[in-house]
Motif scaffolding. Sequence first.
Motif: not given
Length: 385
Positions: A263-277
């Motif tokens: 069971v893995n996770e993205l523990r560090a939240p992403l700074p954004a869910y979009t990059v350009g398009r």
Amino acid sequence: MGNTAVVVGGGIGGLAAAIGLHRIGWDVTILERSPVLEDAGAGISLAANGLRALDELGVGGAVRDASRGQYTGGTRTPRGGRLTRMDGSALEKAVGTPIMGIPRSTLHRLLREHLPAGSLEVDTEVTAVEQVGPGTVRVDCGTTALEADLVVAADGIGSAVRSRVLPGHPGPVYSGSTVLRAITEHAVDVRADFELTWGRGAEFGHIAFLDGRAEWHAVLSLPAGTRFADPLTELRRRFRTWHDPVLALLDATRPEAVLHHDVNELRAPLPAYTVGRIALLGDAAHAMTPNLGQGACQALEDAVTLAAALGAESTVETALARYDAERRPRSQAVAGAARQAGRMGQRLSHPLAVTLRNTAMRLTPSRAATRMILRHHVWVPPSLN
């Protein structure tokens, strides 16, 4: 605004995103790297928020018809003592639906059936994604290249697209737990629609399906990469003193049906869910531990929110900004809550801590427990019409 999109990944989130985009008039191509659609995974629980998202996508009725409502069950100790009792009727009264259990393969099939013919391409691995102009993104697939107005990265927790567009992010980490799961070969008398049992550093649970079969899962606190030569024999040894129907579920399972994943996770939240398009969606954006059963539901929320934003805004850029603003706070809050739930559940191993947790759970009124569940299940989807 252009209206062509490439969705990278043919899992639940990617298929749902493609359906949503198609419903608002976009031309969509889904690229799935697996050569065969095996629909890996055992079972899944869908809460009210996920079901409402499926309703907005036009798939909710078919999914409900293939699912079993979770009205009975709860949480127990290894000897069978009751910690909490599930009140599916109260939950249904509060949000209009119980939690529903369905085989993951059935959900995948129903989503694919709502796609335009020929929109899903398998055995196609994306090797590069690049914005080549102010309104164009190029997707390289070996010797082939596609150009689109939008790319949706729904390629899972190990997202190659995420690593390319957000190279500074540390990526997924091991949660400390590994999970074995399977669907039984035949019907089993489990007596409860859904149940979890928490021991010291171990959890066993099941989801009952419409046809009488059940999905079971066993979660263990072990070092990453731990594997067993004979998983069923090992689980029978570890859970030999646990209450019924734990051993009955294991005995009703074919050895080759057992899946084992860390069971893995993205523990560090992403700074954004979009990059350009390029929009990140589902596990590629917010992979979380399964302790709240919200991973797929959050991906379904993403899909509807993204499609609704693109249908309402005048430009792709403003639509993606809206998607990020609406989805990042909620999904990251749910991921944090799931992590905390794991720490208070199967991850506990000290006897005193387990005793204190169990006592607190027994003393919590059922209405208060229902309110805690509703905190994540209450969500109103934006309209795609």
